[in-house]
Design an enzyme around this catalytic site. Structure first.
Site, mmCIF file in Angstrom:
data_model
loop_
_atom_site.group_PDB
_atom_site.id
_atom_site.type_symbol
_atom_site.label_atom_id
_atom_site.label_comp_id
_atom_site.label_asym_id
_atom_site.label_seq_id
_atom_site.Cartn_x
_atom_site.Cartn_y
_atom_site.Cartn_z
ATOM 1 N N SER A 142 36.194 34.655 35.649
ATOM 2 C CA SER A 142 34.947 33.982 36.004
ATOM 3 C C SER A 142 34.135 34.982 36.804
ATOM 4 C CB SER A 142 35.212 32.741 36.863
ATOM 5 O OG SER A 142 34.029 32.288 37.502
ATOM 6 N N TYR A 155 38.355 27.815 44.648
ATOM 7 C CA TYR A 155 38.155 28.305 43.280
ATOM 8 C C TYR A 155 37.996 29.823 43.273
ATOM 9 C CZ TYR A 155 36.098 28.886 38.635
ATOM 10 O OH TYR A 155 35.838 29.289 37.341
#
EC number: 1.3.1.56
Length: 281
Positions: A142, A155
């Site tokens: 990501s 996250y």
């Protein structure tokens, strides 16, 4: 077709980026096994792709479920050439100050068990088959694996951990298995959050990402799901990507090259160069 005769196993492949990867890999000639928690979406996938795709209902947090997926792939297609650990959850950018003290431990476990342990389980389950085929692993990372504000601290920490996994696994599995990572940017998917924070029914598709990213990304828009799939095809090919292992591809629309005052420094180039691009945007 670039992947004729190849076999891939993709986790979280029944929706979002994972489903786009399944569609692209099959279109490139591969056969694909998918581990996902949604039986309904897996049935839809199998109907869409006939004998070129098989689904396994399971939980990426379970090593036994990951092993069942590997066994199903081997039974159906005889080998595993490419593994794509892709299933994940997001924390909806929940800042540390907003994390309730009595939920931090559970939220940490929820997110790390899916985003990190699930990846480790996938490689462990497929390792003998990958060594046998001299295959490759392509981790979905990501933009949050490289930059702040792609999520909250939980996250973001998981995605930085995946960057470390790419490097360590590339070392441990060499010279038999190549290991690389693709770090996509924002996209419109059904990505959910952890139940410990009450976010399991919230979907990232409810966030107006396209409008938010239009002025932020140097490329000027949010890429479509299928536009992210080419990097995975590249890393899965045996010819074009042979030298690549331990590679980390920022595939996020240019987040790392944004300017201080504007996202894209060349927005006025057509005007400066007297180029008429009417109808091409």
């Amino acid at each position: 077709m670039k992947l004729t005769g190849e076999v891939a196993l993709i986790t979280g492949g029944a929706s979002g980026l994972g489903r786009a990867l399944v569609d692209r890999f099959v279109a490139e000639g591969a056969r694909v096994a998918v581990l996902d928690k949604s039986a309904e979406r897996l049935r839809e996938l199998e109907v869409a792709h006939g004998g070129n795709a098989v689904g396994v209902v399971g939980d990426v947090r379970s090593l036994q479920d990951q092993k069942r997926a590997a066994e199903r792939c081997l039974a159906a297609f005889g080998k595993i050439d490419t593994l794509i650990p892709n299933a994940g959850i997001w924390d909806y950018s929940t800042a540390l100050a907003d994390l309730p003290e009595d939920k931090i431990d559970a939220a940490f476990d929820d997110i790390f068990h899916v985003n990190v342990k699930g990846y480790i389980h996938a490689v462990k389950a497929c390792l003998p088959a990958l060594v046998s085929s001299r295959g490759s692993v392509v981790f979905t990372i990501s933009n949050a694996g490289f930059y702040p504000n792609g999520g909250g601290p939980l996250y973001t920490a998981t995605k930085h951990a995946v960057v470390g996994l790419v490097r360590q696994m590339a070392f441990e599995l060499a010279p038999h298995v190549r290991v690389n990572g693709v770090a996509p940017g924002g996209m419109n998917t059904d990505l959910r959050g952890p139940s410990s924070l009450g976010l399991s029914e919230q979907s990232i598709s409810s966030v107006p990402l396209a409008d938010m990213l239009k002025s932020v990304l140097p490329i000027g828009r949010m890429p479509a799901l299928e536009e992210y799939t080419g990097a995975y095809v590249f890393f899965a090919t045996r010819g074009d990507s042979l030298p690549a292992t331990g590679a980390l591809l920022n595939y996020d629309g240019g987040m790392g090259v944004r300017g201080f005052l504007t996202a894209a420094g060349g927005a006025d180039l057509p005007e400066k160069l007297n180029i008429n691009r009417e109808g091409q945007e």
